[in-house]
Design a protein around this motif. Structure first.
Motif, short mmCIF file in Angstrom:
data_model
loop_
_atom_site.label_atom_id
_atom_site.label_comp_id
_atom_site.label_asym_id
_atom_site.label_seq_id
_atom_site.Cartn_x
_atom_site.Cartn_y
_atom_site.Cartn_z
N ARG A 42 -36.58 88.34 20.64
CA ARG A 42 -37.02 87.63 21.70
C ARG A 42 -36.14 87.20 22.40
NH1 ARG A 42 -40.38 89.35 18.87
NH2 ARG A 42 -42.15 88.33 17.65
N VAL A 43 -36.64 87.30 24.00
CA VAL A 43 -35.59 86.69 24.98
C VAL A 43 -36.15 85.50 25.66
CG1 VAL A 43 -35.56 89.31 25.72
CG2 VAL A 43 -36.94 87.64 26.82
N GLU A 44 -35.13 84.76 26.41
CA GLU A 44 -35.09 83.53 27.05
C GLU A 44 -34.78 83.88 28.48
OE1 GLU A 44 -33.21 80.46 25.29
OE2 GLU A 44 -34.59 80.15 23.74
N TRP A 45 -35.20 83.18 29.48
CA TRP A 45 -34.77 83.45 30.96
C TRP A 45 -33.55 82.88 31.07
CZ3 TRP A 45 -40.18 82.16 33.26
CH2 TRP A 45 -41.05 82.97 32.96
N THR A 46 -32.51 83.42 32.01
CA THR A 46 -31.34 82.76 32.13
C THR A 46 -31.36 81.97 33.11
OG1 THR A 46 -30.54 84.54 33.87
CG2 THR A 46 -30.24 84.71 31.51
N PRO A 47 -30.26 80.87 33.72
CA PRO A 47 -30.38 80.40 34.89
C PRO A 47 -30.41 80.92 36.32
CG PRO A 47 -28.80 79.45 33.35
CD PRO A 47 -29.23 80.80 32.93
N GLU A 48 -30.06 82.41 36.16
CA GLU A 48 -30.20 83.11 37.45
C GLU A 48 -31.92 83.35 37.65
OE1 GLU A 48 -28.59 86.91 37.66
OE2 GLU A 48 -27.78 86.38 39.61
N ALA A 49 -32.71 83.23 36.62
CA ALA A 49 -34.27 83.49 36.85
C ALA A 49 -34.81 82.23 37.75
CB ALA A 49 -34.80 83.63 35.52
N ASP A 50 -34.18 81.20 37.62
CA ASP A 50 -34.66 80.01 38.13
C ASP A 50 -34.54 80.20 39.77
OD1 ASP A 50 -35.34 78.60 35.86
OD2 ASP A 50 -33.59 77.22 35.92
N ILE A 51 -33.31 80.92 40.15
CA ILE A 51 -33.05 81.16 41.60
C ILE A 51 -34.15 82.14 42.20
CG2 ILE A 51 -31.36 82.06 43.17
CD1 ILE A 51 -29.14 81.20 41.07
#
Length: 390
Positions: free
Chosen positions: A314-323
């Motif tokens: 499974r995957v999680e979005w990184t902080p860069e996804a918020d940008i």
């Protein structure tokens, strides 16, 4: 492209009864569904004349969905599977307010996200989850409401809750629709970088340049068990993006949209398996207003992600996804402030909102340094980058 073609037909309709009848038939192919009542409070849309852009001067975000329906012809293509329906592909398509940019961001179906409670067309409500696989949203809507409106609306709400991006409409296509559209343009030319053998997707193809027919193109888009893949959804997202880019480039280069015979063939195939919340005239008006977008301003990317600590599958979005999401929400080029930013401009720092998504802060500030991000394939590319050569 589909919308641009529709508006072409609409304009030609004024030239004669026969052409008008053709437009009406194509419009009748589309499955229009109403989902506003399932989404809660939504701003009322202003009425516009047929063929006009209903959101002129405003950015537009469309939710593109590919379902794994196995009903009817889809079962013959993908195999019969008992019960349920899932969303195989989810892309947020952003069109800038000035109609100069189109950006497509893929969401991995294995993303772990919060799923809100959803209302279905029969008045029932689904359960909510703080941490569940993204494509569960579509499945919960379908399993409870037993229709595409309920499934699409639940995915729509989930995207908005986790991204802070307001979605305006959705468009959904199934296996048969995709396959038939590729055949209608005479196949799609694409580079296959390595031999691919995937029994589950029924794909067997050698490395090199190929013109894929509809069946093979669909198998390529669905493949995740060949020797070039790790078996995850992430691996095939890159293939799907390259395939969509190749289809777009080929359609434009062959002038399909200006050849009446080819145009009707593509439209008839594309509209037969299309389900959408948009009215045909609104879709056509939006596409017509964006007709001058340059191919270099049409960009694809997969939302930045990393392996989930609880499950490597499974995957999680990184902080860069918020940008990225904050940029789309504020109609800023999506790579601004990321490690792939072509410039040096700072972006508005994203903050969490009460629903769990992100939104841009009112005061621009220095972008937080993103953590190392694991990505499959290219981080992002434009139509001009996708040359198709091996």
């Amino acid at each position: 492209m589909r919308g641009t073609a529709l508006v072409t037909v609409a304009l030609l309709a004024f030239g004669g009864t026969a052409v008008y009848a053709t437009y009406e038939r194509l419009n009748g192919n589309i499955n229009h569904v109403e989902v506003d009542d399932l989404l809660g409070d939504r701003p009322e849309r202003a009425a516009v004349k047929p063929g006009a852009d209903p959101d002129a001067g405003k950015p537009v975000n469309l939710l593109l969905l590919g379902s794994d329906s196995r009903e009817g012809e889809n079962g013959d293509i993908g195999g019969r599977v008992a019960g349920g329906m899932r969303s195989d592909t989810t892309i947020v398509l952003h069109i800038s307010a000035d109609r100069s940019r189109v950006e497509l961001v893929s969401i991995p179906r294995d993303s772990m996200v919060a799923i809100p409670s959803c209302t279905t067309t029969d008045g029932q409500t689904t359960g909510a989850s703080d941490y569940a696989m993204f494509n569960e949203a579509f499945a919960r809507g379908w399993d409870t409401g037993l229709d595409l409106a309920s499934a699409a609306a639940c995915t729509w709400k989930t995207v908005e809750a986790n991204t802070g991006v307001r979605i305006d409409d959705f468009l959904l296509v199934d296996f048969a629709g995709f396959q038939n559209m590729v055949d209608a343009i005479g196949g799609v030319k694409i580079c296959i970088p390595a031999d691919m053998d995937d029994e589950k997707a029924k794909l067997h193809i050698d490395a090199g340049m190929h013109t894929l027919d509809g069946r093979t193109a669909l198998a390529f888009a669905r493949s995740r068990h060949s020797q070039t893949s790790d078996g995850s959804d992430i691996g095939r997202i890159g293939n799907q993006q390259r395939l969509l880019a190749a289809i777009a480039s080929q359609t434009l280069s062959k002038n399909v949209l200006t050849d009446w015979t080819d145009l009707l063939g593509v439209l008839n195939a594309a509209t037969k398996s299309l389900t959408t919340s948009m009215q045909t005239s609104d879709l056509a008006g939006l596409a017509y207003s964006a007709r001058s977008i340059r191919t270099g301003n049409i960009a694809f990317m997969t939302i930045p992600w990393g392996a989930a600590p609880t499950d490597k599958n499974r995957v999680e979005w990184t902080p860069e996804a918020d940008i990225v999401w904050a940029n789309l929400a504020s109609d800023t080029p999506m790579l601004t402030g990321t490690q792939n930013d072509p410039g040096t401009a700072e972006t508005t720092a994203p903050t969490k909102n009460p629903s769990g998504g992100t939104k841009a802060t009112q005061n621009p500030g220095k972008t937080p340094k993103p953590q190392a991000t694991k990505k499959a394939g290219r981080d992002s590319f434009t139509l001009d980058d996708n040359t198709g050569s091996c």
